[in-house]
Design an enzyme around this catalytic site. Structure first.
Site, mmCIF file in Angstrom:
data_model
loop_
_atom_site.group_PDB
_atom_site.id
_atom_site.type_symbol
_atom_site.label_atom_id
_atom_site.label_comp_id
_atom_site.label_asym_id
_atom_site.label_seq_id
_atom_site.Cartn_x
_atom_site.Cartn_y
_atom_site.Cartn_z
ATOM 1 N N SER A 90 0.858 -1.194 0.000
ATOM 2 C CA SER A 90 0.000 0.000 0.000
ATOM 3 C C SER A 90 0.891 1.240 0.000
ATOM 4 O O SER A 90 1.815 1.335 0.815
ATOM 5 C CB SER A 90 -0.895 0.004 1.238
ATOM 6 O OG SER A 90 -1.470 1.294 1.401
ATOM 7 N N GLY A 91 0.591 2.178 -0.875
ATOM 8 C CA GLY A 91 1.399 3.388 -0.970
ATOM 9 C C GLY A 91 1.239 4.301 0.240
ATOM 10 O O GLY A 91 2.215 4.663 0.913
ATOM 11 N N SER A 92 0.002 4.686 0.543
ATOM 12 C CA SER A 92 -0.217 5.625 1.662
ATOM 13 C C SER A 92 0.259 4.994 2.971
ATOM 14 O O SER A 92 0.861 5.672 3.817
ATOM 15 C CB SER A 92 -1.695 6.020 1.752
ATOM 16 O OG SER A 92 -2.525 4.889 1.919
ATOM 17 N N ASP A 251 -10.677 6.365 -1.067
ATOM 18 C CA ASP A 251 -9.340 6.693 -0.576
ATOM 19 C C ASP A 251 -9.225 8.216 -0.489
ATOM 20 O O ASP A 251 -9.496 8.921 -1.459
ATOM 21 C CB ASP A 251 -8.302 6.135 -1.571
ATOM 22 C CG ASP A 251 -6.896 6.065 -0.992
ATOM 23 O OD1 ASP A 251 -6.573 6.886 -0.117
ATOM 24 O OD2 ASP A 251 -6.131 5.188 -1.435
ATOM 25 N N GLY A 256 -1.327 5.446 -3.744
ATOM 26 C CA GLY A 256 -0.015 5.176 -4.334
ATOM 27 C C GLY A 256 -0.001 3.965 -5.242
ATOM 28 O O GLY A 256 0.612 3.991 -6.326
HETATM 29 O O1 LIG Z 1 -1.988 4.460 -1.346
HETATM 30 C C1 LIG Z 1 -2.419 3.308 -1.482
HETATM 31 O O2 LIG Z 1 -1.858 2.492 -2.214
HETATM 32 C C2 LIG Z 1 -3.583 2.904 -0.681
HETATM 33 N N1 LIG Z 1 -4.335 3.880 0.043
HETATM 34 C C3 LIG Z 1 -5.348 3.135 0.746
HETATM 35 C C4 LIG Z 1 -5.616 1.950 -0.098
HETATM 36 C C5 LIG Z 1 -4.349 1.684 -0.889
HETATM 37 O O3 LIG Z 1 -3.637 0.623 -0.319
#
Ligand SMILES: O=C(O)[C@H]1NCC[C@@H]1O
Length: 342
Positions: A90-92, A251, A256
């Site tokens: 997961s990016g965030s 989201d 990300g």
């Molecule tokens: O940034 C992301 O990749 C994510 N944000 C919440 C759900 C994803 O995993």
């Protein structure tokens, strides 16, 4: 959870998306790899229920569990718990984990830049943290190889008709659709409709197209990314998007993994190449600064290594505990705030 356990958490968000981090009180789950440990967490559900359900959590919350790394190159291991899924990456959440590790001194911060290697269930990701005066002011995550699985596929969605989708992997799996063709301007006031439509498209895409990662045990489409056509500001393409997360929330960050998947599609279409940037923007105005770092190959498929950069902010600390007389030790979910998973 036992009544004697005290779970220590540092609260954090990246570009608005909550990614709290468990820093104490929970032992590493069984498993020979971080992926096996994540699967154990997903199957067991006990910890997930305890921290994600009310009264401690809510559908807005993601919680990250720090575990000892297994890969000797990694500084920390880490398992992401999203409302319904326990994903590969997961990016965030990577931004929240790196920020918490550095700002709480669990990993030594070197200014102006610290490299942190995190072992996610999907593999090792390197992070370049820009640090100033004891704070992490930017986290750049070099993501897992990202690739396109389908371009210009069609799904029939009840109530919407035929919807054109691209399917891509960017550390997690996405059906990407055109917001304008669906009548969305990607305004925050559309959040509830975006979530409902996004989940309907995700479910239809899983039934009618599906996704299988050629190398990792990931065989479904996790998210729908409702994305506006790219536009250019100061010479850089902007990807305004809303990602619908199961069971039906948007989201808050530009996502990300979603930005990585979109860059994989843009690369496959010949619209972006190595060295090109793209700015991801969310419906609340969050921003990730993204770049294609490298072309690579995944099981014979053309892929890219994307990087995504953003900032996370610590919002507090918590200690969760369980009173032995609490009648809801695993918490509860009600559909007034936690949509029924379709
Ligand atoms: O940034 C992301 O990749 C994510 N944000 C919440 C759900 C994803 O995993």
């Amino acid at each position: 959870m036992r009544p004697s356990d005290v779970v220590k958490i540092v609260n954090c968000h990246a570009a608005g998306e909550v990614g709290d981090v468990i820093v104490g009180g929970i032992e590493a789950p069984p498993g020979e790899t971080i992926r096996e440990q994540a699967r154990w967490v997903a199957t067991d559900q006990g910890l997930r229920d305890y921290v994600l359900n009310e009264p401690r959590g809510g559908v807005f919350r993601h919680v990250n569990l720090l575990v000892p790394p297994i890969d000797p190159r990694a500084d920390a291991g880490w398992i992401v718990m999203e409302p319904e899924d326990t994903p590969l990456m997961s990016g965030s959440n990577s931004m929240c984990v790196a920020t918490v590790l550095l700002e709480t001194g669990r990993i030594r911060m070197i200014e102006p830049e610290t490299i942190v290697r995190l072992e996610a269930p999907g593999g090792l990701v390197e992070i370049l943290a820009t640090c100033r005066d004891g704070r992490v002011v930017e986290v750049r995550t070099f993501n897992l190889p990202s690739f396109t699985a389908r371009l210009d596929a069609y799904v029939e969605v009840s109530g919407l008709g035929t919807v054109q989708v691209d399917v891509a992997f960017g550390g997690d799996s996405f059906a990407i659709v055109d917001a304008h063709k669906l009548g969305f301007g990607l305004d925050p006031s559309e959040a509830l409709d975006l979530a409902r439509v996004g989940i309907a498209i995700t479910n239809a895409a899983n039934e009618q197209i599906g996704f299988v990662h050629p190398e990792k045990d990931w065989s479904h489409i996790s998210f729908c990314q409702i994305a506006a056509p790219l536009f250019v500001e100061d010479g850089v393409p902007i990807s305004l998007n809303a990602v619908a997360i199961q069971p039906g929330k948007i989201d808050r960050s530009p996502c990300g993994t979603g930005c990585s998947a979109r860059m994989a599609v843009l690369s496959a279409r010949g619209l972006l190449r190595v060295g090109d940037r793209m700015i991801g923007r969310s419906i609340i105005g969050g921003r990730f600064d993204c770049k294609i770092e490298e072309d690579v190959d995944v099981a014979g498929l053309r892929a890219i290594i994307p990087s995504i950069a953003g900032r996370a902010w610590i919002t507090g600390t918590q200690e969760h505990r369980l009173d032995e007389t609490d009648p809801w030790p695993r918490g509860y979910r009600l559909t007034d705030t936690w949509p029924q998973k379709q």
